[in-house]
Motif scaffolding. Structure first.
Motif, short mmCIF file in Angstrom:
data_model
loop_
_atom_site.label_atom_id
_atom_site.label_comp_id
_atom_site.label_asym_id
_atom_site.label_seq_id
_atom_site.Cartn_x
_atom_site.Cartn_y
_atom_site.Cartn_z
N GLU A 1 37.84 26.77 52.15
CA GLU A 1 38.30 26.62 50.77
C GLU A 1 37.42 27.42 49.82
N LEU A 2 36.11 27.36 50.01
CA LEU A 2 35.19 28.14 49.17
C LEU A 2 35.55 29.62 49.24
N PHE A 3 35.78 30.10 50.45
CA PHE A 3 36.16 31.51 50.65
C PHE A 3 37.46 31.82 49.92
N ASP A 4 38.45 30.96 50.07
CA ASP A 4 39.76 31.21 49.46
C ASP A 4 39.69 31.24 47.94
N VAL A 5 38.93 30.31 47.36
CA VAL A 5 38.80 30.28 45.90
C VAL A 5 38.15 31.57 45.41
N LEU A 6 37.11 32.01 46.10
CA LEU A 6 36.44 33.25 45.71
C LEU A 6 37.36 34.45 45.85
N GLN A 7 38.21 34.43 46.87
CA GLN A 7 39.15 35.53 47.07
C GLN A 7 40.12 35.65 45.90
N THR A 8 40.54 34.53 45.35
CA THR A 8 41.47 34.57 44.22
C THR A 8 40.82 35.19 42.99
N LEU A 9 39.49 35.24 42.96
CA LEU A 9 38.77 35.81 41.83
C LEU A 9 38.50 37.30 42.02
N GLY A 10 38.96 37.85 43.14
CA GLY A 10 38.86 39.29 43.35
C GLY A 10 37.54 39.79 43.87
N VAL A 11 36.75 38.91 44.50
CA VAL A 11 35.47 39.36 45.03
C VAL A 11 35.68 40.28 46.23
N LYS A 12 34.63 41.02 46.57
CA LYS A 12 34.64 41.85 47.77
C LYS A 12 33.86 41.09 48.85
N SER A 13 34.55 40.65 49.88
CA SER A 13 33.96 39.76 50.86
C SER A 13 33.24 40.51 51.98
N PHE A 14 32.11 39.96 52.40
CA PHE A 14 31.31 40.48 53.50
C PHE A 14 30.94 39.34 54.44
N GLY A 15 30.51 39.70 55.65
CA GLY A 15 29.84 38.74 56.52
C GLY A 15 30.70 37.86 57.38
#
Length: 257
Positions: free
Chosen positions: A135-149
């Motif tokens: 859920e933390l990942f999904d919420v951050l994704q909706t904010l347009g972050v660039k995900s790593f790791g």
């Protein structure tokens, strides 16, 4: 070059207007997620130099001020435990649940490099292992972050299912302090090294002096309007120094970095 010449070095220093490089924000119920956050913090400073990463911040302490706290950093690492297992949403049992669908929606994180980590209990809650991290990942994704790791779901994990798992990958670093605490430090070390390889820390500089950059003695360094370097001159060597005109620098022999 002349043996009698003075050798000049430059040490780079962080300017007053430079953002703090890496921030870690975590939620915790029992202290285990904080412990892993501390491991990550220590590993980053070991790899990149002291001061590259600020001490971890508990999300409980910045509710109402997320924007100010998050905007301080070039890169963010966010972590959460999983407590309210089986729930569809807000299953961390921490202040993350209070801000996911409210205050976090107002954050400006478009394009910011972000990595996540999470904890869960694979033996007691094998069907919901580290669900809250998903859920933390999904919420951050909706904010347009660039995900790593993202990490591989290898044979060391014994869970049955996880909302933090997408195919054969976890969305970040997953740890189990209840049953596999002996694996945590190794997992953290490998993950931070992976983030380095992925370019997550691009542009990060430590607050301490970085290794000097060698310049030939006849190079002049003009001071910028806002000083960001310190020029240090060392005494000339007492004995002759040989010089090989074909030398082109040190060869990096590191493998897999």
């Amino acid at each position: 070059f002349s043996p009698a010449a003075t050798t000049t070095f430059i040490r780079r220093h962080r300017t007053q207007t430079q953002l703090d490089a890496v921030g870690i924000v975590f939620g915790t119920s029992t202290g285990s997620t904080e412990e892993v956050a501390d491991f990550i913090h220590s590993r980053i400073n070991t790899v990149l130099g002291d001061g590259s990463c600020d001490p971890p911040i508990c999300v409980d302490n910045i509710v109402g001020g997320l924007s100010a706290s998050f905007s301080k950093y070039d890169q963010l690492i966010c972590g959460t435990p999983t407590w309210n297992t089986g729930a569809d949403t807000e299953r961390s049992g921490t202040a993350w649940d209070e801000v996911y669908y409210g205050e976090m929606g107002d954050l400006s994180l478009e394009g910011k490099p972000v990595a996540v980590f999470g904890l869960g209990d694979q033996e007691s809650y094998g069907e919901n292992y580290a669900d809250a991290t998903g859920e933390l990942f999904d919420v951050l994704q909706t904010l347009g972050v660039k995900s790593f790791g993202s990490t591989a779901v290898d044979d060391s994990y014994v869970h049955e299912a996880s909302k933090a798992q997408r195919g054969d990958k976890f969305v970040g670093l997953m740890c189990d302090q209840a049953n596999q605490d002996d694996l945590t430090e190794g997992r953290v070390e490998a993950w931070v090294d992976q983030l380095v390889a992925e370019g997550f820390f691009s542009g990060v500089s430590s607050s301490s002096s970085s290794p000097p950059l060698f310049l030939s003695p006849d190079v002049e360094v003009s001071a910028p309007s806002t000083p960001i370097i310190e020029v240090v001159k060392t005494p000339a060597p007492s004995s002759p120094v040989s010089y090989d005109s074909t030398w082109k620098g040190y060869k990096n022999e590191a493998k897999g970095t």
